[in-house]
Design a protein around this motif. Structure first.
Motif, PDB file in Angstrom:
ATOM      1  N   TYR A   1       0.824  -1.209   0.000  1.00 23.53           N
ATOM      2  CA  TYR A   1       0.000   0.000   0.000  1.00 23.53           C
ATOM      3  C   TYR A   1       0.847   1.243   0.000  1.00 23.53           C
ATOM      4  O   TYR A   1       0.486   2.248   0.587  1.00 23.53           O
ATOM      5  CB  TYR A   1      -0.936  -0.011   1.204  1.00 23.53           C
ATOM      6  N   ASP A   2       1.966   1.154  -0.633  1.00 20.12           N
ATOM      7  CA  ASP A   2       2.881   2.282  -0.610  1.00 20.12           C
ATOM      8  C   ASP A   2       2.231   3.558  -1.116  1.00 20.12           C
ATOM      9  O   ASP A   2       2.538   4.650  -0.660  1.00 20.12           O
ATOM     10  CB  ASP A   2       4.101   1.943  -1.467  1.00 20.12           C
ATOM     11  N   HIS A   3       1.296   3.394  -2.025  1.00 22.85           N
ATOM     12  CA  HIS A   3       0.652   4.581  -2.577  1.00 22.85           C
ATOM     13  C   HIS A   3      -0.168   5.306  -1.520  1.00 22.85           C
ATOM     14  O   HIS A   3      -0.434   6.484  -1.636  1.00 22.85           O
ATOM     15  CB  HIS A   3      -0.244   4.201  -3.763  1.00 22.85           C
ATOM     16  N   MET A   4      -0.566   4.558  -0.528  1.00 18.28           N
ATOM     17  CA  MET A   4      -1.408   5.195   0.494  1.00 18.28           C
ATOM     18  C   MET A   4      -0.600   5.761   1.649  1.00 18.28           C
ATOM     19  O   MET A   4      -1.124   6.465   2.489  1.00 18.28           O
ATOM     20  CB  MET A   4      -2.312   4.144   1.107  1.00 18.28           C
ATOM     21  N   ARG A   5       0.662   5.370   1.673  1.00 18.90           N
ATOM     22  CA  ARG A   5       1.442   5.659   2.876  1.00 18.90           C
ATOM     23  C   ARG A   5       1.445   7.135   3.246  1.00 18.90           C
ATOM     24  O   ARG A   5       1.217   7.498   4.403  1.00 18.90           O
ATOM     25  CB  ARG A   5       2.863   5.129   2.664  1.00 18.90           C
ATOM     26  N   ALA A   6       1.667   7.950   2.267  1.00 16.48           N
ATOM     27  CA  ALA A   6       1.757   9.381   2.575  1.00 16.48           C
ATOM     28  C   ALA A   6       0.458   9.896   3.160  1.00 16.48           C
ATOM     29  O   ALA A   6       0.442  10.644   4.146  1.00 16.48           O
ATOM     30  CB  ALA A   6       2.121  10.162   1.323  1.00 16.48           C
ATOM     31  N   ALA A   7      -0.625   9.449   2.558  1.00 14.68           N
ATOM     32  CA  ALA A   7      -1.920   9.954   3.037  1.00 14.68           C
ATOM     33  C   ALA A   7      -2.192   9.477   4.444  1.00 14.68           C
ATOM     34  O   ALA A   7      -2.668  10.223   5.301  1.00 14.68           O
ATOM     35  CB  ALA A   7      -3.015   9.481   2.085  1.00 14.68           C
ATOM     36  N   VAL A   8      -1.878   8.231   4.672  1.00 20.10           N
ATOM     37  CA  VAL A   8      -2.184   7.680   5.991  1.00 20.10           C
ATOM     38  C   VAL A   8      -1.357   8.350   7.071  1.00 20.10           C
ATOM     39  O   VAL A   8      -1.836   8.627   8.170  1.00 20.10           O
ATOM     40  CB  VAL A   8      -1.865   6.173   6.001  1.00 20.10           C
ATOM     41  N   LEU A   9      -0.089   8.605   6.755  1.00 19.80           N
ATOM     42  CA  LEU A   9       0.792   9.067   7.811  1.00 19.80           C
ATOM     43  C   LEU A   9       0.900  10.568   7.887  1.00 19.80           C
ATOM     44  O   LEU A   9       1.781  11.091   8.523  1.00 19.80           O
ATOM     45  CB  LEU A   9       2.186   8.463   7.591  1.00 19.80           C
ATOM     46  N   GLU A  10      -0.007  11.252   7.223  1.00 21.85           N
ATOM     47  CA  GLU A  10       0.139  12.701   7.256  1.00 21.85           C
ATOM     48  C   GLU A  10      -0.229  13.255   8.625  1.00 21.85           C
ATOM     49  O   GLU A  10      -0.721  12.548   9.491  1.00 21.85           O
ATOM     50  CB  GLU A  10      -0.695  13.343   6.156  1.00 21.85           C
ATOM     51  N   ARG A  11       0.032  14.538   8.794  1.00 22.43           N
ATOM     52  CA  ARG A  11      -0.120  15.192  10.087  1.00 22.43           C
ATOM     53  C   ARG A  11      -1.545  15.053  10.602  1.00 22.43           C
ATOM     54  O   ARG A  11      -2.507  15.171   9.870  1.00 22.43           O
ATOM     55  CB  ARG A  11       0.230  16.662   9.875  1.00 22.43           C
ATOM     56  N   MET A  12      -1.642  14.833  11.870  1.00 18.93           N
ATOM     57  CA  MET A  12      -2.941  14.736  12.529  1.00 18.93           C
ATOM     58  C   MET A  12      -3.588  16.110  12.600  1.00 18.93           C
ATOM     59  O   MET A  12      -2.905  17.079  12.869  1.00 18.93           O
ATOM     60  CB  MET A  12      -2.757  14.263  13.958  1.00 18.93           C
ATOM     61  N   PRO A  13      -4.882  16.172  12.426  1.00 20.05           N
ATOM     62  CA  PRO A  13      -5.540  17.459  12.627  1.00 20.05           C
ATOM     63  C   PRO A  13      -5.577  17.800  14.113  1.00 20.05           C
ATOM     64  O   PRO A  13      -5.397  16.922  14.934  1.00 20.05           O
ATOM     65  CB  PRO A  13      -6.952  17.229  12.101  1.00 20.05           C
ATOM     66  N   VAL A  14      -5.839  19.041  14.387  1.00 13.70           N
ATOM     67  CA  VAL A  14      -5.896  19.468  15.780  1.00 13.70           C
ATOM     68  C   VAL A  14      -7.045  18.766  16.471  1.00 13.70           C
ATOM     69  O   VAL A  14      -8.160  18.736  15.970  1.00 13.70           O
ATOM     70  CB  VAL A  14      -6.110  20.992  15.850  1.00 13.70           C
ATOM     71  N   ILE A  15      -6.766  18.213  17.580  1.00 15.56           N
ATOM     72  CA  ILE A  15      -7.789  17.450  18.281  1.00 15.56           C
ATOM     73  C   ILE A  15      -8.487  18.381  19.247  1.00 15.56           C
ATOM     74  O   ILE A  15      -7.865  18.965  20.118  1.00 15.56           O
ATOM     75  CB  ILE A  15      -7.153  16.301  19.056  1.00 15.56           C
ATOM     76  N   ASP A  16      -9.776  18.469  19.056  1.00 19.10           N
ATOM     77  CA  ASP A  16     -10.533  19.308  19.950  1.00 19.10           C
ATOM     78  C   ASP A  16     -10.963  18.468  21.138  1.00 19.10           C
ATOM     79  O   ASP A  16     -11.556  17.412  20.971  1.00 19.10           O
ATOM     80  CB  ASP A  16     -11.764  19.838  19.203  1.00 19.10           C
ATOM     81  N   LYS A  17     -10.712  18.923  22.319  1.00 20.51           N
ATOM     82  CA  LYS A  17     -10.915  18.065  23.470  1.00 20.51           C
ATOM     83  C   LYS A  17     -12.353  17.636  23.646  1.00 20.51           C
ATOM     84  O   LYS A  17     -12.644  16.530  24.039  1.00 20.51           O
ATOM     85  CB  LYS A  17     -10.470  18.797  24.728  1.00 20.51           C
TER      86      LYS A  17
END
Lengths: 144, 762
Positions: free
Chosen positions: B545-561
Motif C-alpha cells: 500500500y505504498d501509494h497510500m502511505r503518505a496519506a495515511v501518515l500525514e499530520r494529525m488534525p488538531v484534536i478538539d478536546k
C-alpha cells in the motif's frame, strides 16, 4: 470521629485495640491485619496519613510500637496526630518504664484511654486530670 | 494482690509461645480454667479472670462465655470488679446481645452513685454501647448530670449525650438548653464536650442549627481567649493553648457559618486573628491553621480572608514536614475543584504555588506524586497564563516527576500539544532534547516519541523561533527512536509509540527511508505480539500500500478536546493499542490477516476527518470469520430485537440494496441502548455482513452478539445487533459505523457517521 485505635508491634501483633464504632467481632482480626499491613509497609519518607477504604488512618511509630487511629473523613488529621502524641506522653508519665510495662498492664492502659477518648471524641487532654482517677485507684488498692 | 498480676503472668506465657499452635494451646487451657472458675461463682479472683478473658478476646479468640460474668461483676459493690465488669461490657457486649439488657438497671443505679468514678464508669459504658431503649430510659438522668456541679462528670455526660442523640435523635431537644449553658464553663474538658454535643445537635437538626447560631459570639469569645492568652501550663501543646479545643470550635463555627452571612461576618475577625497569630512551626499550630483554612473556604468569608487562607496553604506546600505538605496538596485540590470562583481571584497565588510545587514534588512521598502531578496538570490547565508556560510546566513536571504521572495524562498532554499549533516546533525540540538525555521516564518518552513522529519535519528543519537552533540530523532522530525501541527500560506501550513514530517519519524524512524499512521489518518477528502486529502492518504499508502511505501518515488534525475525536493522537498504532483485550482471543497474527486489517483500519482513518477512538470491545462474535475478528476492535453493531411495534428508526445507510436502520431502545441520561438492523432488497443474499462502530473516547460501548451474518434476499430477513452505550460524562453522542459485506461476489465496505439518535420508543 475516631473509629478505632490500635497499638501494634512491628510483627503485626495487636497490643491494644479499642473500637468506637461497632465492628463485628469476627471482622476485627481481619480489619486489624489489613490496617497494620498498610501501615507497616510504609517507608520512612511517606507521610503519616493513609487513605483506607472510605476513611483515613493516622499512624505514628514509637520504637517498636505503631499506634494507628482510624478516623472519619471530616476529622482533622493533624489534630489526631497530636492526640496520639499526647496519649503516648500520658502513658510515658504513668508507666515510666518501657513498652513492656504497657503491655503487661493492659487494663490500666484501657482506663487511661477511656479518660482521654470517649465515644470517638476527645474528652480530656490534660495529663494530670487524665491520670487522677488511675492514681486514686492505685492508692485504694495499695493497702492490700 | 492487684488484678493485673495474674494477667501479667498469662500475657508472659502467651508471648512466650513460639508458634501460633502453641499460643492457641495456651489460650485454650486458660479459657477452660476461666470457664471453670466462672461457674464457681465466688472469690476475689473473678476480676482477674475477666481481665484475662478480655486480653484473649483482643487477640481474636471467642469470649462470649464471659458476658454473664460481666453482668455479675458490674453489680458488685467493689470498684475494681465494677471497673473490669464495665470494661468487659464495652468490649464484649453490644445491643444485639441479650445480656446487655441486664445491665441497664446497674447502670441506672451507678449513675446516681456517690462516687464520681463509679458514675463515670456508667456514663462511659452507656455512651459506648447503650441501645436505643437504654438511652431513652436514662436520658433524663444524663440531663441531670449535665447540670451537676462536678466538671469531671459533666464532660463525660456531654459525650454520653452525644451517643444518645445519635441513637435517638428526638432526644436532641432535651439536651439543647443544657448544652448551651455548658459553654460558659471554664473547664476545657467540659467545653470540649459541650462543643462536640452542639456540633452533633446541629448536624442532626437544622432547627437546632438556627438556634445555635446565637452562640457564635460566645464561641468567638472563647477562641479569642485561647488564642490571645499567654502561656497556660495546663493545656499547652507546643506553644499553642489547647489546640484540640481550638480545632473543635473552629469546626463548629464552620457548620454554623455555612450559608449564613450574619454568622460568617461575626467570625471574620476571629478567623483573621487566628490565622495570623498562630505559630505554625510545630504540628499543633499547623493543625489549627489547617482547620482555620477549611473553615474560611467553607463559610461566606470576605475575599481578603480567602487570600489569606490560600496563602497559608501555599506556605504549607513548602514546609519540610511531609504530613503538612500532604494536607496542603489535598486541600488545594479540593479548592480548585469546588470553589472555582474564589480561586480564580487568586490565580496569581496559585500559579506561584504551582511553580514552587515542582520543587516540592521531588521531596514528596511517592504515593502522593501521582496525586500531585494530576493536581498540577489540572491547575495548570485552568490557570495557565500562556500556552507556552503551560507546555513548559508540563515538560518540567514530566522531567522531574514523570515516573509518577498517571497514564491518562499522556493523551491529555498530547491533545494539548496539538492545540498549541504555533508551538509545535518549540515543543518538539524541547522534547527531543529531553529524550536524548534520559529515556527512563515512560510518560515523557511516550509524549516525546509521539511528537517526534508527528512533527519530525519541524525538528529536522532546524530553525525555530523560540529556542536556539540545533542541527538535528535524520540519523540522530532515528538513533534516538531506536534506542527507545531497544532499551529494556521501555515498556511495551512506549515501544509501540516509538515504532509508530519511526513509521511516521518515513514520510517526513528524505534520506533514510530504507533504514526505517529495515527497522520495521526487524520488529515483524518480535516476541511482543503487539509490536509484531504493528510492524507487520507497517511492512505491508511499505509493500502493498505504498501509494497510500503518505496519506495515511500525514499530520494529525488538531484534536478538539470536547469533540468526539479526543484520542491519544495515535494513528493505526493507537487503535491497535486499544484493542488489547480482544487481541488476546486471536491467535498469533497470520500473514494474510494483517493486509485485511490494515486495509480496514487505514480505510477508516483515511476516510475520517476526525480520528475516532474505538473503545475496547466486549464482542462475543465467533472467531471463525476473519473479518469479524478484525472487526473485534471496531465494535460490531447488530441490533437485537427489531420488530413489531415499529419504534421510530432512522435509516443511516442505504446503498446497493443494503439498508441499515438505527433505533433507540432505551435512553437514560448516562447512556442508551440502540439497535441496528440491516436488510437486503437485492436479488442475492448478502453474506458475511459485519458492523463495526466507534464512539467518542469517554463513551463506553458494548455490543451484543449479532443475530447472524447473512441477510436473505428480497427483504426476506434481516440481521440485527444491539449496542449498549454508556456515556457517564454526557458528551454529545456520535457514532461511526462501518458496514462490511459481500454482495454478489464482491466485498463492499462503507462508513457512515451517525450524529443524532432518534428518540426512544418509550
Amino acid at each position: 470521629m475516631i473509629k478505632f485505635l490500635l497499638m501494634v508491634n512491628k510483627q503485626g501483633q495487636t497490643r491494644l485495640s479499642k473500637y468506637y464504632e461497632r465492628v463485628d467481632i469476627g471482622k476485627r482480626p481481619f480489619l486489624e491485619a489489613d490496617v497494620v499491613k498498610g501501615c507497616l509497609s510504609r517507608k520512612k519518607e511517606e507521610c503519616s496519613f493513609v487513605e483506607y477504604k472510605d476513611f483515613k488512618l493516622v499512624y505514628r511509630q514509637y520504637a517498636a510500637l505503631f499506634i494507628v487511629v482510624g478516623i472519619s473523613d471530616t476529622e482533622n488529621e493533624l489534630s489526631i496526630y497530636e492526640l496520639v502524641h499526647n496519649f503516648v506522653e500520658v502513658l510515658d508519665k504513668y508507666f515510666s518504664h518501657s513498652e513492656l510495662d504497657i503491655m503487661l498492664n493492659l487494663d490500666k492502659v484501657h482506663i487511661i484511654l477511656d479518660e482521654m477518648i470517649q465515644n470517638g471524641h476527645i474528652v480530656e487532654t490534660n495529663k494530670n486530670r487524665i491520670l487522677a482517677p488511675l492514681l486514686a485507684l492505685d492508692q485504694m488498692s495499695e493497702p492490700h | 494482690m492487684s488484678p493485673s498480676v495474674r494477667l501479667q503472668e498469662m500475657i508472659r506465657v502467651i508471648r512466650g509461645a513460639r508458634t501460633q499452635g502453641e499460643e492457641r494451646g495456651v489460650i485454650q487451657r486458660e479459657c477452660a480454667a476461666i470457664r471453670a472458675q466462672f461457674r464457681q461463682a465466688d472469690n476475689g479472683t473473678r476480676s482477674h479472670n475477666l481481665a484475662k478473658l478480655l486480653y484473649v478476646h483482643m487477640l481474636g479468640y471467642p469470649a462470649h462465655f464471659g458476658q454473664m460474668e460481666c453482668v455479675r461483676l458490674i453489680a458488685s459493690p467493689r470498684y475494681n470488679e465494677k471497673r473490669v465488669g464495665y470494661l468487659g461490657a464495652m468490649m464484649l457486649l453490644d445491643e444485639k446481645q441479650d445480656a446487655s439488657l441486664l445491665i441497664t438497671n446497674s447502670i441506672k443505679n451507678d449513675l446516681s452513685h456517690s462516687s464520681q468514678y463509679v458514675q463515670s464508669l456508667a456514663l462511659c459504658t452507656l455512651g459506648c454501647m447503650g441501645s436505643a431503649e437504654m438511652c431513652r430510659d436514662l436520658a433524663p438522668e444524663i440531663d441531670r448530670l449535665l447540670r451537676a456541679s462536678n466538671s469531671y462528670i459533666k464532660k463525660k455526660a456531654a459525650l454520653c449525650a452525644v451517643h444518645i442523640v445519635r441513637k435517638v435523635p428526638e432526644l436532641g431537644e432535651l439536651f439543647t438548653p443544657a448544652a448551651q449553658s455548658l459553654l460558659s464553663e471554664k473547664n476545657h474538658g467540659v467545653l470540649h464536650g459541650a462543643v462536640v454535643l452542639i456540633t452533633e445537635l446541629c448536624e442532626r437538626n437544622p432547627d437546632t442549627l438556627e438556634q445555635f447560631r446565637k452562640v457564635v459570639p460566645e464561641l468567638v469569645q472563647i477562641m479569642k481567649g485561647l488564642v490571645m492568652s499567654g502561656y497556660s501550663p495546663e493545656h499547652n501543646v507546643a506553644g499553642i493553648s489547647d489546640p484540640f479545643l481550638q480545632v473543635r470550635i473552629l469546626r463548629l463555627l464552620r457548620i454554623l457559618g455555612r450559608n449564613n452571612d450574619t454568622a460568617s461576618d461575626a467570625m471574620n475577625d476571629l478567623l483573621a486573628q487566628v490565622a495570623t497569630n498562630t505559630d505554625s512551626s510545630k504540628t499543633a499550630g499547623s493543625a489549627v491553621l489547617y482547620e482555620t483554612v477549611l473553615t474560611v473556604m467553607d463559610i461566606k468569608s470576605e475575599s481578603g480572608l480567602r487570600v489569606l487562607a490560600v496563602n497559608i496553604l501555599g506556605r504549607f506546600l513548602l514546609n519540610n514536614d511531609r504530613n503538612i505538605r500532604y494536607i496542603s496538596m489535598t486541600s488545594l485540590q479540593k479548592i480548585v475543584q469546588t470553589d472555582h470562583n474564589a480561586v480564580q481571584r487568586h490565580r496569581g497565588t496559585i500559579v506561584d504555588c504551582l511553580k514552587d510545587q515542582d520543587a516540592s514534588v521531588k521531596r514528596c512521598p511517592p504515593e502522593l506524586r501521582a496525586h500531585t502531578t494530576s493536581g498540577i496538570f489540572n491547575a495548570a490547565e485552568r490557570y495557565a497564563p500562556s500556552q507556552r508556560w503551560h507546555i513548559d510546566t508540563i515538560l518540567h513536571v514530566l522531567t522531574t516527576a514523570g515516573g509518577d504521572v498517571r497514564d491518562e495524562t499522556v493523551p491529555n498532554l498530547i491533545q494539548l500539544i496539538t492545540t498549541a499549533t504555533e508551538l509545535h516546533c518549540y515543543t518538539v525540540h524541547k522534547l527531543y532534547r529531553a529524550l536524548i538525555t534520559d529515556i527512563s521516564v515512560q510518560s515523557l518518552v511516550q509524549v516525546a516519541c509521539w511528537c517526534i513522529g508527528e512533527y519530525g519535519d519541524l525538528l529536522l528543519r532546524g530553525e525555530c523561533e523560540e529556542t536556539e537552533p540545533v542541527q538535528v540530523a535524520e540519523d540522530d532522530v532515528l538513533d534516538a527512536l531506536e534506542m527507545v525501541l531497544q532499551s529494556h527500560m521501555s515498556s511495551p506501550a512506549t515501544r509501540g509509540f516509538a515504532l509508530t513514530a519511526t513509521m511516521k517519519l518515513s514520510t517526513r524524512i528524505t534520506h533514510n527511508v530504507d533504514r526505517i524499512r529495515s527497522i520495521v521489518s526487524i520488529y515483524g518477528s518480535c516476541i511482543d505480539v503487539e509490536l509484531q502486529q504493528r510492524a507487520v502492518e507497517y511492512n505491508a504499508l511499505f509493500k502493498k500500500y505504498d501509494h497510500m502511505r503518505a496519506a495515511v501518515l500525514e499530520r494529525m488534525p488538531v484534536i478538539d478536546k470536547s469533540s468526539p475525536g479526543h484520542t491519544n493522537g495515535e494513528s493505526a498504532g493507537g487503535t491497535m493499542k486499544e484493542m488489547e483485550p480482544t487481541k488476546l482471543t486471536q491467535e498469533v497474527v497470520l500473514p494474510q490477516e494483517p493486509a485485511n486489517k490494515v486495509c480496514d483500519l487505514l480505510d477508516l482513518l483515511g476516510g475520517s476527518a476526525e480520528p475516532l477512538q474505538p473503545s475496547p470491545a466486549l464482542s462475543t462474535t465467533p472467531l471463525g470469520p476473519v473479518s469479524s475478528t478484525a472487526g473485534g476492535d471496531l465494535l460490531d453493531l447488530l441490533g437485537g430485537l427489531d420488530v413489531t411495534p415499529v419504534p421510530p428508526s432512522v435509516i443511516v445507510y442505504e446503498k446497493n440494496g443494503v439498508t441499515l436502520k438505527l433505533q433507540t431502545d432505551r435512553q437514560t441520561d448516562t447512556g442508551m441502548t440502540v439497535t441496528l438492523t440491516a436488510t437486503n432488497s437485492t436479488d442475492g443474499d448478502i453474506t458475511s455482513i459485519t458492523l463495526q462502530a466507534a464512539v467518542p473516547k469517554s463513551v463506553q460501548l458494548q455490543m451484543k452478539a449479532p443475530s447472524g451474518d447473512i441477510i436473505p434476499a428480497h427483504g426476506l430477513g434481516q440481521v440485527t445487533q444491539t449496542v449498549l452505550l454508556n456515556n457517564p460524562n454526557k458528551v454529545s453522542l456520535k457514532m461511526r459505523v462501518r458496514v462490511c459485506y459481500t454482495s454478489q461476489g464482491s466485498v463492499c465496505q462503507d462508513t457512515v457517521q451517525i450524529d443524532s439518535f432518534p428518540s426512544p420508543a418509550w
